[in-house]
Design a protein around this motif. Sequence first.
Motif, mmCIF file in Angstrom:
data_model
loop_
_atom_site.group_PDB
_atom_site.id
_atom_site.type_symbol
_atom_site.label_atom_id
_atom_site.label_comp_id
_atom_site.label_asym_id
_atom_site.label_seq_id
_atom_site.Cartn_x
_atom_site.Cartn_y
_atom_site.Cartn_z
ATOM 1 N N ASN A 176 0.839 -1.193 0.000
ATOM 2 C CA ASN A 176 0.000 0.000 0.000
ATOM 3 C C ASN A 176 0.881 1.253 0.000
ATOM 4 O O ASN A 176 1.725 1.426 0.883
ATOM 5 C CB ASN A 176 -0.902 0.021 1.239
ATOM 6 N N LEU A 177 0.671 2.124 -0.979
ATOM 7 C CA LEU A 177 1.445 3.355 -1.096
ATOM 8 C C LEU A 177 0.485 4.534 -1.160
ATOM 9 O O LEU A 177 -0.414 4.578 -2.008
ATOM 10 C CB LEU A 177 2.315 3.319 -2.350
ATOM 11 N N VAL A 178 0.680 5.489 -0.244
ATOM 12 C CA VAL A 178 -0.167 6.678 -0.188
ATOM 13 C C VAL A 178 0.724 7.912 -0.262
ATOM 14 O O VAL A 178 1.630 8.081 0.556
ATOM 15 C CB VAL A 178 -0.998 6.730 1.114
ATOM 16 N N LEU A 179 0.460 8.765 -1.236
ATOM 17 C CA LEU A 179 1.182 10.030 -1.359
ATOM 18 C C LEU A 179 0.184 11.162 -1.195
ATOM 19 O O LEU A 179 -0.760 11.287 -1.980
ATOM 20 C CB LEU A 179 1.859 10.144 -2.728
ATOM 21 N N PHE A 180 0.387 11.960 -0.154
ATOM 22 C CA PHE A 180 -0.522 13.075 0.108
ATOM 23 C C PHE A 180 0.260 14.376 -0.018
ATOM 24 O O PHE A 180 1.108 14.683 0.800
ATOM 25 C CB PHE A 180 -1.127 12.966 1.506
ATOM 26 N N GLU A 181 -0.007 15.097 -1.049
ATOM 27 C CA GLU A 181 0.592 16.391 -1.368
ATOM 28 C C GLU A 181 2.079 16.286 -1.690
ATOM 29 O O GLU A 181 2.832 15.535 -1.082
ATOM 30 C CB GLU A 181 0.369 17.413 -0.244
ATOM 31 N N TYR A 182 2.486 17.059 -2.669
ATOM 32 C CA TYR A 182 3.900 17.092 -3.051
ATOM 33 C C TYR A 182 4.244 18.489 -3.531
ATOM 34 O O TYR A 182 3.471 19.133 -4.225
ATOM 35 C CB TYR A 182 4.208 16.085 -4.155
ATOM 36 N N LYS A 183 5.434 18.943 -3.146
ATOM 37 C CA LYS A 183 5.894 20.275 -3.532
ATOM 38 C C LYS A 183 7.386 20.245 -3.767
ATOM 39 O O LYS A 183 8.122 19.555 -3.066
ATOM 40 C CB LYS A 183 5.560 21.296 -2.445
ATOM 41 N N VAL A 184 7.850 20.986 -4.762
ATOM 42 C CA VAL A 184 9.281 21.106 -5.010
ATOM 43 C C VAL A 184 9.731 22.471 -4.527
ATOM 44 O O VAL A 184 8.930 23.360 -4.281
ATOM 45 C CB VAL A 184 9.615 20.945 -6.504
ATOM 46 N N SER A 185 11.045 22.639 -4.387
ATOM 47 C CA SER A 185 11.584 23.920 -3.960
ATOM 48 C C SER A 185 11.268 24.988 -4.995
ATOM 49 O O SER A 185 11.165 24.714 -6.184
ATOM 50 C CB SER A 185 13.097 23.822 -3.758
ATOM 51 N N ASP A 186 11.128 26.212 -4.546
ATOM 52 C CA ASP A 186 10.815 27.313 -5.453
ATOM 53 C C ASP A 186 11.869 27.436 -6.541
ATOM 54 O O ASP A 186 13.073 27.457 -6.265
ATOM 55 C CB ASP A 186 10.729 28.631 -4.679
ATOM 56 N N GLY A 187 11.436 27.492 -7.773
ATOM 57 C CA GLY A 187 12.347 27.677 -8.886
ATOM 58 C C GLY A 187 13.035 26.410 -9.354
ATOM 59 O O GLY A 187 13.868 26.453 -10.247
ATOM 60 N N LEU A 237 -3.099 8.756 -4.633
ATOM 61 C CA LEU A 237 -2.498 10.070 -4.866
ATOM 62 C C LEU A 237 -3.532 11.103 -4.447
ATOM 63 O O LEU A 237 -4.608 11.178 -5.043
ATOM 64 C CB LEU A 237 -2.128 10.258 -6.335
ATOM 65 N N GLN A 238 -3.199 11.900 -3.430
ATOM 66 C CA GLN A 238 -4.211 12.751 -2.828
ATOM 67 C C GLN A 238 -3.624 14.112 -2.462
ATOM 68 O O GLN A 238 -2.429 14.250 -2.200
ATOM 69 C CB GLN A 238 -4.761 12.072 -1.564
ATOM 70 N N GLY A 239 -4.474 15.134 -2.436
ATOM 71 C CA GLY A 239 -4.055 16.458 -2.003
ATOM 72 C C GLY A 239 -3.535 17.320 -3.143
ATOM 73 O O GLY A 239 -3.613 16.975 -4.318
ATOM 74 N N TRP A 240 -2.989 18.480 -2.763
ATOM 75 C CA TRP A 240 -2.460 19.412 -3.750
ATOM 76 C C TRP A 240 -1.124 18.919 -4.284
ATOM 77 O O TRP A 240 -0.262 18.480 -3.538
ATOM 78 C CB TRP A 240 -2.256 20.785 -3.112
ATOM 79 N N ILE A 241 -0.947 19.022 -5.591
ATOM 80 C CA ILE A 241 0.300 18.629 -6.231
ATOM 81 C C ILE A 241 0.926 19.847 -6.888
ATOM 82 O O ILE A 241 0.360 20.408 -7.825
ATOM 83 C CB ILE A 241 0.081 17.516 -7.269
ATOM 84 N N PHE A 242 2.089 20.256 -6.362
ATOM 85 C CA PHE A 242 2.761 21.447 -6.863
ATOM 86 C C PHE A 242 3.741 21.074 -7.976
ATOM 87 O O PHE A 242 4.938 21.355 -7.887
ATOM 88 C CB PHE A 242 3.526 22.140 -5.724
ATOM 89 N N LEU A 243 3.291 20.409 -8.989
ATOM 90 C CA LEU A 243 4.137 20.060 -10.122
ATOM 91 C C LEU A 243 3.268 19.798 -11.340
ATOM 92 O O LEU A 243 2.048 19.926 -11.281
ATOM 93 C CB LEU A 243 5.031 18.852 -9.801
ATOM 94 N N CYS A 244 3.917 19.459 -12.430
ATOM 95 C CA CYS A 244 3.156 19.260 -13.670
ATOM 96 C C CYS A 244 2.341 17.975 -13.635
ATOM 97 O O CYS A 244 1.179 17.948 -13.974
ATOM 98 C CB CYS A 244 4.096 19.252 -14.870
ATOM 99 N N LYS A 245 3.006 16.870 -13.234
ATOM 100 C CA LYS A 245 2.261 15.619 -13.214
ATOM 101 C C LYS A 245 3.043 14.516 -12.514
ATOM 102 O O LYS A 245 4.263 14.540 -12.447
ATOM 103 C CB LYS A 245 1.936 15.161 -14.631
#
Length: 233
Positions: free
Chosen positions: A123-134, A153-161
């Motif tokens: 079982n793999l759960v990823l909740f939200e992901y963000k990369v460093s600014d720039g 795959l859940q929550g806000w994703i701060f990337l393209c895909k």
Amino acid sequence: MSINYDIEFQPQLDNCILYAIRCNVKELYLEFLSNIYDNEFVLDQIFFTSSCLTELRLEGCMLNPVGAISWKSLRKLCISEYWGFDEDLIENILSGSPVLETLVLNHCYVYRRLDITSKSVKNLVLFEYKVSDGDSEADIIEINAPNILSLTLQGWIFLCKPLLLNVSSSVKARLDFSFTKLEPNEVEEEVLKECIMNLHHVKELQLGVVCSMVLSGLEAKGFVCPSNVKLTG
């Protein structure tokens, strides 16, 4: 255990955790709250060699083992609010947790690829992901998890895909994410379409509210939704 963390109390907190480990606790929840950004609680090395833990939840902790991890009995691991989660740490955790079944990464950042090749993790759960600014090179996260049975795959994703390289053993999946980059609707539709097609083999594919709305746009353009898709709303 939820604690407002201040670095001056580190020795006392170390002693509390050490006592719990010496008492062979099986389930341990540590939540450290700090008003200072990047002031995460640093776990002592002995913590990473506890053989009795079966379930572990960590929030606001710094995972920086100086040696190999040895969690021989650990079956569920949930890590939250951690900026230093990289590929080397993933490999160390998996190699030292031979019976780990569930891995939950909640607001864990920096890693660009998830190689979950352990045969025990189902079982793999990823909740939200963000990369460093720039940091434009990390706009895509690669997920290689050929043995998992369930993916969320859940929550806000701060990337393209998210790029699903291999989740061929999955029988159940849930897509309940939202994009925070200001991309055209066409991009969101193509990303969801790719995820759906990469999960065409699962018995049940659940879509959350936002993904369901994006799917409506796809269907209006002629996309035929696979029979395994279930809208959960």
